[in-house]
Design an enzyme around this catalytic site. Structure first.
Site, short mmCIF file in Angstrom:
data_model
loop_
_atom_site.label_atom_id
_atom_site.label_comp_id
_atom_site.label_asym_id
_atom_site.label_seq_id
_atom_site.Cartn_x
_atom_site.Cartn_y
_atom_site.Cartn_z
N ASP A 224 7.23 36.69 66.76
CA ASP A 224 6.65 36.46 65.44
C ASP A 224 7.39 35.29 64.78
O ASP A 224 8.56 35.42 64.42
CB ASP A 224 6.78 37.74 64.60
CG ASP A 224 6.18 37.61 63.21
OD1 ASP A 224 5.76 36.49 62.83
OD2 ASP A 224 6.15 38.63 62.47
N LYS A 258 2.85 31.26 54.84
CA LYS A 258 4.20 30.83 54.49
C LYS A 258 4.26 29.31 54.53
O LYS A 258 3.64 28.68 53.68
CB LYS A 258 5.20 31.58 55.35
CG LYS A 258 5.27 33.02 54.83
CD LYS A 258 5.86 34.06 55.71
CE LYS A 258 5.73 35.42 55.01
NZ LYS A 258 5.87 36.54 55.91
C1 LIG Z 1 5.23 37.86 56.00
C2 LIG Z 1 5.43 38.36 57.36
C3 LIG Z 1 4.37 38.91 58.09
C4 LIG Z 1 3.04 39.23 57.47
O1 LIG Z 1 2.30 38.10 57.27
P1 LIG Z 1 1.19 38.12 56.10
O2 LIG Z 1 0.36 36.94 56.40
O3 LIG Z 1 1.96 37.99 54.83
O4 LIG Z 1 0.47 39.41 56.19
C5 LIG Z 1 4.59 39.23 59.41
N1 LIG Z 1 5.79 39.06 59.98
C6 LIG Z 1 6.85 38.57 59.28
C7 LIG Z 1 8.16 38.41 59.97
C8 LIG Z 1 6.70 38.22 57.96
O5 LIG Z 1 7.73 37.77 57.28
#
Ligand SMILES: *Cc1c(COP(=O)(O)O)cnc(C)c1O
Length: 431
Positions: A224, A258
C-alpha cells in the site's frame, strides 16, 4: 431519553473519560496550508495533500470539464453503465504512470483494500500483516476469512518465522491428484501486506528484503503506497520504484486522495490481476462508479506528478521536511514509553530522528503517549493558530497517542519556522 439513546450516551461518556472522544470540525475553506475552522484561520499541518494539488487550478479545471461533459453523477456501477470515459482515462494514466500492465480504480482506498484482499483470499488462505498496517487492510483481512498472522513492525525475522510456519502448515498438504484437482478452486495461498511509508509513523518498510523473503517462501505481496505515491522514485511512482522492486510486487495499491490531490483508490499490476478484480472485487462490483469529476481530477493529478512541475513540488516538499528536521524538539519529555524515551534521549531533535531514518517522509509524529495529554497539546497549538491533530486509539495503539505533523510542498519557510518554534515552546512549557 429512551433506553437506546441512554445506552449510547453512556458509551460516549466512557470515550470522553478515556480521552478518546472525537468530533467533527467544520472547515469553511478549500484544502490548503491556511484553512478556516470554526471561524478561525489556522495554519494547517494535518493534510495528506503532500504536493498541494487538491486545490490546484489544473485539477479543478479537469473536474469542472468532466462535470460539463459527463454530468455530476455516474448513474450506475462500473459493470452496468457507469464505466465512463474519465474512469478509463484514469486507469490508462495510472498504468502508464506506475509502469504497470494494467490498473483499476475504486471509489476510495478503503474500498480498494476491502475489494482486492477479499477477492484474492478465502478461509483456506493466510494473510500476513505488518503490525502497523492501516485499518482498511485489517478490516479486509478479517472480512476475507483468511487466517491472520501479524509480524512485529518492519521485523524481517518475525516475518520469516511466520512464512516458514505457513509453508509447513498451509501450503504443502494441498492434495494434487487429478481427481481432486478439478474440485479445488485454487491452491492455498499466503499474502503478505505492508505499507511502504507508514501512515502514522512516517517510517519506511524494508521492501527489498520483504520481496526477497516472499520469493523465497512462495508468498504473494501487496504493498500500500498511500503515503508514497508521487513522492519517491525517479518517476515518483512510490517507494517500490525507489527500492527497485516494482516489478516483483504482485499487487500495488494506493490512494488518489493524498498526494494525487483528488479522491479514490487504485490497484496496479498484471492484466490477469485487473481482469480478476473486475470479476471478483465486491466493493468494485456492487458500488456506484465514482463521479466523473473525481476520476478526471485524479487523472490530472497523476499527470501533474509526472510533469517537471511535479518534480519541482516534490523537491519543495523535501526542502520543507529537512528544514523542519533542523528544529530543536526534545521529544523525550513527551514520551510515556520508556523504550522510546531512552531512544530519544540520545536523539533529542527531530533533525536527528530524520537522519536516523534512511527515508525522508512528510509525516512527522511527535509521540506523547497519554491520550488526554495529546488532545491538550493539540488544543494549545490551535490556540496559537496552528492545526496539528492529536492521533489516538484506535488509529494508533493505546498509550501511543501523538501529534501527527504533516508537511506539504506549499508550506512556506516562515510557516515551518513558526511551527517548529511553537512546538518547542509548548513542549518546554509542558515538561
Ligand atoms: C488513507 C489510507 C488509506 C485509505 O485511503 P482512502 O482513499 O482515504 O480511503 C489506505 N491505506 C493507507 C495506508 C492510508 O493512509
Amino acid at each position: 431519553m429512551n433506553s437506546f439513546d441512554e445506552e449510547l450516551t453512556r458509551r460516549l461518556a466512557a470515550l470522553h473519560a478515556q480521552g478518546l472522544h472525537r468530533e467533527l470540525r467544520r472547515v469553511d475553506s478549500p484544502p490548503g496550508t491556511r484553512i478556516r475552522i470554526d471561524d478561525r484561520a489556522l495554519l494547517n499541518f494535518s493534510s495528506n495533500d503532500y504536493l498541494g494539488l487538491a486545490n490546484d487550478p489544473i485539477l479543478k479545471e479537469a473536474a469542472t470539464q468532466a462535470v460539463e461533459k459527463f454530468g455530476a453523477g455516474s448513474g450506475a456501477s462500473r459493470l452496468i453503465c457507469g464505466s465512463l470515459a474519465p474512469h478509463h482515462d484514469l486507469e490508462e494514466a495510472l498504468a502508464y504512470f506506475k509502469g504497470a500492465e494494467a490498473a483499476l480504480s475504486f471509489s476510495t482506498g478503503y474500498a480498494t483494500a476491502i475489494g482486492t484482499i477479499c477477492a484474492l483470499l478465502g478461509k483456506d488462505d493466510v494473510i500476513v500483516l505488518d503490525k502497523l498496517v492501516h485499518a482498511c487492510i485489517v478490516d479486509a483481512a478479517r472480512l476475507s476469512g483468511a487466517k491472520i498472522r501479524v509480524f512485529a513492525h518492519n521485523d524481517l525475522d518475525d516475518l520469516e518465522k511466520i512464512l516458514k510456519w505457513t509453508e509447513k502448515n498451509i501450503q504443502h498438504p494441498t492434495p494434487i491428484n487429478r481427481e481432486q484437482e478439478s474440485n479445488i478452486q485454487h491452491r492455498k495461498r499466503t499474502l503478505i501486506v505492508t505499507e511502504s511509508v507508514f501512515s502514522m509513523d512516517g517510517d519506511a518498510a524494508p521492501l527489498r528484503e520483504i520481496v526477497a523473503l516472499k520469493e523465497k517462501h512462495g508468498a504473494w505481496l501487496m504493498v500500500d503506497e498511500a503515503h508514497a505515491t508521487g513522492l519517491y522514485g525517479k518517476n515518483r511512482r512510490g517507494l517500490a520504484e525507489e527500492s527497485g522492486v516494482s516489478e516483483r510486487i504482485e499487487i500495488q495499491m494506493g490512494t488518489l486522495g493524498k498526494a494525487v490531490g483528488a479522491s479514490g483508490g487504485y490497484i496496479c499490476g498484471s492484466r490477469p490481476l485487473i481482469d480478476f478484480l473486475v470479476n471478483r472485487a465486491r466493493s468494485f462490483i456492487f458500488s456506484t462508479a465514482p463521479v466523473p469529476a473525481a476520476a478526471a481530477a485524479a487523472t490530472a493529478g497523476v499527470r501533474f506528478i509526472q510533469s517537471p512541475a511535479g518534480e519541482t513540488r516534490r523537491k519543495f516538499l523535501w526542502t520543507r521536511v529537512e528544514q523542519c528536521g533542523t528544529g530543536i524538539l526534545p521529544v523525550s519529555d513527551l514520551s510515556n514509553d520508556p523504550a522510546n524515551a531512552a531512544k530519544s534521549q540520545s536523539k533529542s531533535k527531530i533533525g536527528d530522528r530524520l537522519e536516523a531514518c534512511p527515508t525522508l517522509s512528510a509525516i512527522i509524529p511527535v509521540l506523547i503517549g497519554d491520550e488526554s495529554k495529546a488532545v491538550a497539546a493539540s488544543a494549545v497549538l490551535r490556540e496559537q493558530g496552528i492545526f496539528v491533530p492529536a492521533i489516538r486509539y484506535p488509529t494508533v495503539a493505546r498509550g501511543k497517542a501523538r501529534l501527527r505533523v504533516t508537511l506539504t510542498a506549499t508550506h512556506t519557510t516562515e510557516e515551518i519556522n513558526l511551527l517548529v518554534a511553537t512546538l518547542n515552546e509548548i513542549v518546554n512549557r509542558k515538561s
